[in-house]
Design a protein around this motif. Structure first.
Motif, mmCIF file in Angstrom:
data_model
loop_
_atom_site.group_PDB
_atom_site.id
_atom_site.type_symbol
_atom_site.label_atom_id
_atom_site.label_comp_id
_atom_site.label_asym_id
_atom_site.label_seq_id
_atom_site.Cartn_x
_atom_site.Cartn_y
_atom_site.Cartn_z
ATOM 1 N N GLU A 138 -13.345 62.249 -34.017
ATOM 2 C CA GLU A 138 -14.348 62.976 -33.236
ATOM 3 C C GLU A 138 -15.531 62.068 -32.897
ATOM 4 N N GLU A 139 -16.018 61.300 -33.871
ATOM 5 C CA GLU A 139 -17.128 60.357 -33.627
ATOM 6 C C GLU A 139 -16.738 59.340 -32.562
ATOM 7 N N TRP A 140 -15.542 58.801 -32.669
ATOM 8 C CA TRP A 140 -15.050 57.800 -31.718
ATOM 9 C C TRP A 140 -14.971 58.379 -30.319
ATOM 10 N N SER A 141 -14.471 59.604 -30.207
ATOM 11 C CA SER A 141 -14.302 60.206 -28.881
ATOM 12 C C SER A 141 -15.635 60.541 -28.214
ATOM 13 N N ARG A 142 -16.701 60.669 -29.012
ATOM 14 C CA ARG A 142 -18.025 60.965 -28.449
ATOM 15 C C ARG A 142 -18.904 59.726 -28.329
ATOM 16 N N ASP A 143 -18.406 58.574 -28.683
ATOM 17 C CA ASP A 143 -19.198 57.346 -28.669
ATOM 18 C C ASP A 143 -19.643 57.039 -27.239
ATOM 19 N N PRO A 144 -20.954 56.963 -26.994
ATOM 20 C CA PRO A 144 -21.442 56.718 -25.632
ATOM 21 C C PRO A 144 -21.077 55.323 -25.097
ATOM 22 N N ARG A 145 -20.683 54.406 -25.972
ATOM 23 C CA ARG A 145 -20.284 53.062 -25.528
ATOM 24 C C ARG A 145 -18.856 53.024 -25.006
ATOM 25 N N GLY A 146 -18.142 54.128 -25.127
ATOM 26 C CA GLY A 146 -16.757 54.168 -24.669
ATOM 27 C C GLY A 146 -15.789 54.118 -25.830
ATOM 28 N N LEU A 147 -14.544 54.186 -25.524
ATOM 29 C CA LEU A 147 -13.495 54.232 -26.540
ATOM 30 C C LEU A 147 -13.117 52.819 -26.973
ATOM 31 N N SER A 148 -13.889 52.259 -27.881
ATOM 32 C CA SER A 148 -13.615 50.907 -28.384
ATOM 33 C C SER A 148 -12.237 50.877 -29.028
ATOM 34 N N THR A 149 -11.487 49.851 -28.696
ATOM 35 C CA THR A 149 -10.097 49.768 -29.146
ATOM 36 C C THR A 149 -9.733 48.327 -29.457
ATOM 37 N N PHE A 150 -8.979 48.124 -30.534
ATOM 38 C CA PHE A 150 -8.485 46.795 -30.869
ATOM 39 C C PHE A 150 -7.248 46.491 -30.032
ATOM 40 N N THR A 151 -7.180 45.254 -29.570
ATOM 41 C CA THR A 151 -6.023 44.795 -28.801
ATOM 42 C C THR A 151 -5.238 43.735 -29.565
#
Length: 127
Positions: A90-103
């Motif tokens: 839930e915190e990740w989905s509301r993060d104003p910086r976007g959906l940070s993701t490891f590649t």
């Protein structure tokens, strides 16, 4: 193999942490079939400043599907997610910086994964 929430996977763990697992909690799909696999890592090694290492729970780890597949070595079955996963999702989905993701692939140490990700962003090798 098709990925689904609740699946438990083995991955390339460091020596001594072979019991660590990745458990898929959610898969977020975007157009063009791009997916983010949101998982938790159980009993992952954490290195402390004084050099000792203890197993810890990483309750939320978002990776591209490609990074997840590059991390895992085998399907183990279905498993329960750790309690903190839902809150972290839930915190990740509301993060104003976007959906940070490891590649980059996960190999047990979160600090190593972060370093590899930064090196990839900078166009460097994290050897």
């Amino acid at each position: 193999m098709e990925l689904h929430a609740g699946q438990c996977w083995t991955y390339r763990t460091p020596d001594g942490y072979e019991s660590s697992r990745l458990i898929i909690g959610a898969i977020v799909t975007f157009e063009h079939d791009r997916s983010i696999v949101c998982c938790a890592a159980t009993d992952a090694p954490r290195r402390y400043k004084d050099g000792h290492i203890d197993p810890v729970l990483i309750p939320f780890l978002p990776m591209t599907e490609e990074a997840f597949r590059a991390s895992v070595t085998g399907f183990e079955g279905m498993a329960e997610l750790p309690t903190p996963f839902a809150e972290k999702l839930e915190e990740w989905s509301r993060d104003p910086r976007g959906l940070s993701t490891f590649t980059v692939a996960f190999e047990g140490f979160l600090d190593r994964m972060i370093a590899m990700q930064m090196a990839e962003i900078a166009g460097l090798s994290a050897a």
